[in-house]
Scaffold this motif. Structure first.
Motif, PDB file in Angstrom:
ATOM      1  N   ALA A 108     -38.801   8.397 -30.938  1.00  4.57           N
ATOM      2  CA  ALA A 108     -37.497   8.554 -31.584  1.00  4.57           C
ATOM      3  C   ALA A 108     -36.486   7.590 -31.043  1.00  4.57           C
ATOM      4  CB  ALA A 108     -36.993   9.987 -31.364  1.00  4.57           C
ATOM      5  N   ASP A 109     -36.927   6.508 -30.339  1.00  2.00           N
ATOM      6  CA  ASP A 109     -35.973   5.637 -29.672  1.00  2.00           C
ATOM      7  C   ASP A 109     -35.785   4.310 -30.375  1.00  2.00           C
ATOM      8  OD1 ASP A 109     -38.532   4.891 -29.183  1.00  2.00           O
ATOM      9  OD2 ASP A 109     -38.287   4.495 -27.051  1.00  2.00           O
ATOM     10  N   GLU A 110     -36.298   4.145 -31.599  1.00  2.00           N
ATOM     11  CA  GLU A 110     -36.082   2.888 -32.299  1.00  2.00           C
ATOM     12  C   GLU A 110     -34.647   2.826 -32.795  1.00  2.00           C
ATOM     13  OE1 GLU A 110     -37.024   5.699 -35.551  1.00  2.00           O
ATOM     14  OE2 GLU A 110     -37.834   5.262 -33.568  1.00  2.00           O
ATOM     15  N   GLY A 113     -41.532  12.635 -33.384  1.00  2.00           N
ATOM     16  CA  GLY A 113     -41.854  11.978 -34.645  1.00  2.00           C
ATOM     17  C   GLY A 113     -42.694  12.859 -35.551  1.00  2.00           C
ATOM     18  N   ALA A 114     -43.678  13.560 -34.972  1.00  2.00           N
ATOM     19  CA  ALA A 114     -44.462  14.511 -35.769  1.00  2.00           C
ATOM     20  C   ALA A 114     -43.606  15.682 -36.225  1.00  2.00           C
ATOM     21  CB  ALA A 114     -45.658  15.000 -34.955  1.00  2.00           C
ATOM     22  N   LEU A 115     -42.684  16.131 -35.365  1.00  2.00           N
ATOM     23  CA  LEU A 115     -41.780  17.221 -35.747  1.00  2.00           C
ATOM     24  C   LEU A 115     -40.911  16.816 -36.934  1.00  2.00           C
ATOM     25  CD1 LEU A 115     -40.281  19.918 -35.260  1.00  2.00           C
ATOM     26  CD2 LEU A 115     -38.838  18.690 -33.617  1.00  2.00           C
ATOM     27  N   THR A 168     -30.624  20.402 -37.608  1.00  2.00           N
ATOM     28  CA  THR A 168     -30.615  18.950 -37.720  1.00  2.00           C
ATOM     29  C   THR A 168     -32.032  18.404 -37.775  1.00  2.00           C
ATOM     30  OG1 THR A 168     -29.820  16.897 -36.674  1.00  2.00           O
ATOM     31  CG2 THR A 168     -30.541  18.655 -35.216  1.00  2.00           C
ATOM     32  N   GLN A 169     -32.160  17.215 -38.376  1.00  4.49           N
ATOM     33  CA  GLN A 169     -33.394  16.438 -38.347  1.00  4.49           C
ATOM     34  C   GLN A 169     -33.180  15.105 -37.639  1.00  4.49           C
ATOM     35  OE1 GLN A 169     -34.807  15.897 -42.365  1.00  4.49           O
ATOM     36  NE2 GLN A 169     -35.319  18.054 -42.648  1.00  4.49           N
ATOM     37  N   ASP A 170     -32.050  14.922 -36.975  1.00  4.73           N
ATOM     38  CA  ASP A 170     -31.695  13.661 -36.341  1.00  4.73           C
ATOM     39  C   ASP A 170     -32.525  13.487 -35.067  1.00  4.73           C
ATOM     40  OD1 ASP A 170     -30.561  11.442 -35.193  1.00  4.73           O
ATOM     41  OD2 ASP A 170     -28.490  12.048 -35.572  1.00  4.73           O
ATOM     42  N   LEU A 171     -33.512  12.589 -35.106  1.00  2.00           N
ATOM     43  CA  LEU A 171     -34.396  12.408 -33.960  1.00  2.00           C
ATOM     44  C   LEU A 171     -33.681  11.791 -32.775  1.00  2.00           C
ATOM     45  CD1 LEU A 171     -37.792  11.232 -35.460  1.00  2.00           C
ATOM     46  CD2 LEU A 171     -36.988  13.518 -34.984  1.00  2.00           C
ATOM     47  N   ARG A 172     -32.772  10.842 -33.031  1.00  2.00           N
ATOM     48  CA  ARG A 172     -32.081  10.203 -31.916  1.00  2.00           C
ATOM     49  C   ARG A 172     -31.210  11.203 -31.166  1.00  2.00           C
ATOM     50  NH1 ARG A 172     -32.556   5.986 -35.521  1.00  2.00           N
ATOM     51  NH2 ARG A 172     -30.817   6.710 -36.790  1.00  2.00           N
TER      52      ARG A 172
END
Length: 475
Positions: A76-78, A215-217, A261-265
């Protein structure tokens, strides 16, 4: 039917993660998704019109397939710029066909950079069908190099020599017989284990694998149209004793968010901050990520702020993150939101509270939208949605209500008012020992336009009188 074949992302998954997670991202577009050999197969004929047609769906699949590759490969760090560049400039291979096996065969040719035959499926090479691969050498010695050549052989003789499986696969590829596939199904709860590639001794090493689990989540959340409210990260220690001291078998931490939320960052930042303050009792060799609390995620937005990744290229932040940041900067009392109240009096139908505190104090039942669930607040303004004349109520109130003069029995506001609609009776306040009964009217004149007024009886029943008040303004 119309099938789309895309490369599977199984190689990008951390060790120990179920292979099905590589196709979860595709369930957002159609419920008919299957993993077959090295590809993800989607049957899209029944859903493509919901995405704006076949061309629009094709573009969306390329975009999301590339983003899913980044999330599983880089975690999730891109950065947003990297995600936009890699997903836009380097689209992955894709193939489309009337059957699943034809789409898979075309994808194999595209990935091998081989030219596509003029006639599909007749001119497809033998190696593009998995059932023919074990017999490819024998078939080529017989002069058969394509699917059509094998299908032209005498069926009884070919079945005795090669078995029934290659012939059945050819019939399925042509669409002559059904081709049952194991459809992907999402688990009801997200719980994903992963083996670490090496024993981790620091929070940064744990975060590397945790980012890929996030990422899978993200694919699971998108397919279920939900957002996460609480995550639990559990790790297993590689040692049982350290310096003669018994160690607990595992450690864990829980991360909560104010809104779904779905915000990975954002989730990765929260995990990084918590892990930085969490000392590891011993080296770690195994991780498990669980979504312990989720809620349906609204597809629309009630915010006036631009959404994340808008058409203008601006990357904003979610509503609750913005509220939390401004409340911390200006003070909680400076950022307020309206909260509905169970009161029929118009001026008491809502109150204003600090936005950050209101978001954190919501119960899980209210966050999930359970209006009638135990512990949730009562529907505060049901009368507004069910009253026959609710459409006549104004958007702005005059606070406090202003008394009106009378000309005979008619209220006056820069001249006599003409009553257009009403009365609508409101009663309330009896629980405060100040019962009020009001009769509201829509009124107008040339000077003020349309206004909302009410009359209220004052005094004793036999000797009292009506008083009129101005209480609302229409646009």
């Amino acid at each position: 039917m119309h099938w789309v074949a895309l490369p599977s992302l199984q190689a990008e998954l951390p060790p120990g993660v179920p292979e099905a997670a590589a196709g979860w991202w595709a369930l957002r577009f159609t419920p008919r998704v299957a993993l077959l050999d090295e590809a993800v197969l989607l049957e899209v004929e029944s859903t493509e019109r919901l995405w704006g047609g076949r061309a629009a769906l094709r573009a969306l699949l390329r975009q999301h397939q590339s983003r899913s590759h980044l999330r599983l490969h880089h975690g999730a760090d891109e950065s947003p710029a990297q995600e936009a560049t890699e997903s836009g400039d380097a689209p992955g291979p894709m193939a489309e066909a009337p059957t699943a096996l034809q789409a898979l065969a075309l994808l194999r040719l595209v990935e091998a950079c081989r030219p596509l035959p003029r006639r599909v499926p007749h001119g497809l090479p033998l190696a593009t069908l998995s059932a023919l691969r074990p017999h490819a050498a024998s078939l080529e010695r017989m002069g058969c190099r394509t699917w059509a050549a094998v299908r032209a052989l005498p069926r009884d003789g070919a079945a005795r020599r090669f078995g029934a499986e290659p012939l059945r696969a050819l019939d399925q590829a042509w669409g002559d017989v059904p081709h049952p596939l194991p459809w992907l199904a999402l688990p009801e709860r997200f719980e994903m284990p992963a083996e670490l590639p090496a024993v981790a001794t620091s929070a940064e090493q744990l975060l590397w694998t945790a980012g890929r689990l996030l990422g899978a989540l993200h694919g699971w959340l998108q397919a279920r149209h939900q957002g996460v409210l609480a995550l639990q990260l559990t790790w297993r220690h590689d040692l049982r004793r350290l310096d003669g001291v018994e160690l607990p078998p595992e450690g864990q931490l829980t991360v909560r968010t104010a809104e779904a939320t779905q915000d990975l960052r954002h989730l990765r930042r929260l995990l990084a901050e918590r892990l930085a303050r969490q000392p590891l009792a011993a080296p770690v060799n195994h991780l498990t990520l669980r979504a312990t609390d989720t809620a349906p995620l609204p597809q629309g937005t009630d915010s006036l702020l631009p959404p994340d990744g808008g058409t203008d290229g601006a990357h904003g932040e979610s509503w609750h993150q913005w509220v939390e940041r401004l409340s911390a900067r200006w003070g909680a009392e400076q950022v307020r939101i309206p909260v509905l109240e169970a009161d029929h009096r118009p001026e008491r139908m809502q109150r204003w509270e600090p936005a950050a505190a209101q978001g954190l104090q919501r119960s899980p039942e209210r966050r999930r939208g359970g209006a009638g669930s135990p512990g949730s607040a009562p529907a505060p303004n049901e009368a507004a949605g069910t009253a026959a004349d609710a459409a006549f109520w104004p958007a702005w109130l005059v606070q406090p209500p202003r008394p009106l003069a009378l000309q005979g029995d008619r209220p006056c506001l820069h001249g006599p008012l003409r009553l257009l609609a009403g009365p609508h009776r409101f009663e309330g306040g009896w629980w405060e020992n100040r019962a009020e009964r009001r009769e509201y009217f829509v009124a107008s004149n040339a000077a003020v336009g349309t206004v909302w007024v009410y009359r209220q009886w004052e005094g004793k029943p036999a000797t009292g009188h009506f008083r009129w008040f101005w209480h609302g303004v229409y646009a």
